[in-house]
Design a protein around this motif. Sequence first.
Motif, short mmCIF file in Angstrom:
data_model
loop_
_atom_site.label_atom_id
_atom_site.label_comp_id
_atom_site.label_asym_id
_atom_site.label_seq_id
_atom_site.Cartn_x
_atom_site.Cartn_y
_atom_site.Cartn_z
N UNK A 10 2.44 -1.30 0.69
CA UNK A 10 2.61 -2.59 1.35
C UNK A 10 4.02 -3.12 1.19
N UNK A 11 4.57 -3.00 -0.01
CA UNK A 11 5.87 -3.61 -0.29
C UNK A 11 6.88 -2.60 -0.86
N UNK A 12 6.59 -1.33 -0.69
CA UNK A 12 7.59 -0.31 -0.99
C UNK A 12 7.51 0.30 -2.38
N UNK A 52 -0.90 2.05 -3.94
CA UNK A 52 -1.05 0.92 -4.87
C UNK A 52 -2.50 0.76 -5.33
N UNK A 53 -2.68 0.24 -6.52
CA UNK A 53 -4.01 -0.16 -6.97
C UNK A 53 -4.32 -1.50 -6.30
N UNK A 201 0.14 -2.27 8.58
CA UNK A 201 -0.34 -0.90 8.78
C UNK A 201 -1.70 -0.85 9.48
N UNK A 202 -2.36 -2.01 9.55
CA UNK A 202 -3.71 -2.04 10.13
C UNK A 202 -3.71 -2.57 11.56
N UNK A 223 1.95 -6.81 3.24
CA UNK A 223 3.25 -6.52 3.89
C UNK A 223 3.69 -7.70 4.75
N UNK A 224 2.78 -8.32 5.47
CA UNK A 224 3.17 -9.40 6.41
C UNK A 224 3.86 -10.54 5.68
N UNK A 225 3.25 -11.00 4.60
CA UNK A 225 3.81 -12.15 3.89
C UNK A 225 5.08 -11.77 3.13
#
Length: 257
Positions: A10-12, A52-53, A201-202, A223-225
């Motif tokens: 999500x955030x790299x 990610x977890x 991604x969705x 990711x969006x926020x």
Amino acid sequence: MKTVVFHYSGTGNSLWSARVLAAKLDGAALRPLKGADVLAAGGADAVGFVFPVHMWGVPGPVKEFVERLALRPETYIFALAVNAGQVARTLIQLGEILAQRGLTLAAGYDIVLPSNYIPWGGPGPLEKRQARIEAARAKIAAAAEVIAAGERGPVEAGPWWQRLVFTALYRLSYNQVPRMDKDFWCDERCDSCGVCARVCPAANIELKKGRPEWRHHCEQCLACIQWCPREAIQFGKKTPATERYHHPEITLNDMLP
Ligand SMILES: Cc1cc2nc3c(=O)[nH]c(=O)nc-3n(C[C@H](O)[C@H](O)[C@H](O)COP(=O)(O)O)c2cc1C
């Protein structure tokens, strides 16, 4: 040995971890797991999953991918579960998903990096984040030696209380994830750039009259926020005052499909 490393992020943090790992595995191919088809491993001898977890377990898209990816029983399988300090039972769960298919998780490592879970707060002080990144880099390098040799490694897990309490929470939350996007909203700083929709991604975000709308098939990757260039996307009440985070060596371009 032909090696493929699949990543979801999500955030790299997981993308960065996958890159650090693949760079140490001679000729390993890096592939995003989203959109990859059932034959994406292409008969590789070694296959890795870096992700990610989420809520103390394996995120839904990763679980679904691992359940359907074509793999041979003799494939050497490894994983990095990237998290903020509570890996809980995630790698054991991944091992169980594979075992149901007659496959084995040969090595699974708990990689701690800064938190991207903004509903619970920011990523923490800069020095602490940097220390986590350097510790993760060293741990991934050590893991790569085991993986490159095709050896059995540990399948790491959190302490017993994490495995007990949090696994129950994971089971309770799992089916709620798609609708957890009901707490996202967007403030007046939104300039309709559409980054949120592109980075999701969705494909869960549509711009309606220039403003994002979440369509309730969210994966909660955040990711969006976290990537909104104007910090205009919020989640609940606390995020207007909370620092955003993405891995410092990963850019928005790296994240776009
Ligand atoms: C929905 C969600 C749930 C999370 N749950 C956990 C968790 O159970 N344990 C943990 O240590 N970190 C948790 N985190 C933090 C992430 O696992 C961590 O920040 C990770 O490095 C993010 O990787 P990414 O940048 O590749 O998405 C969660 C993050 C999100 C977005």
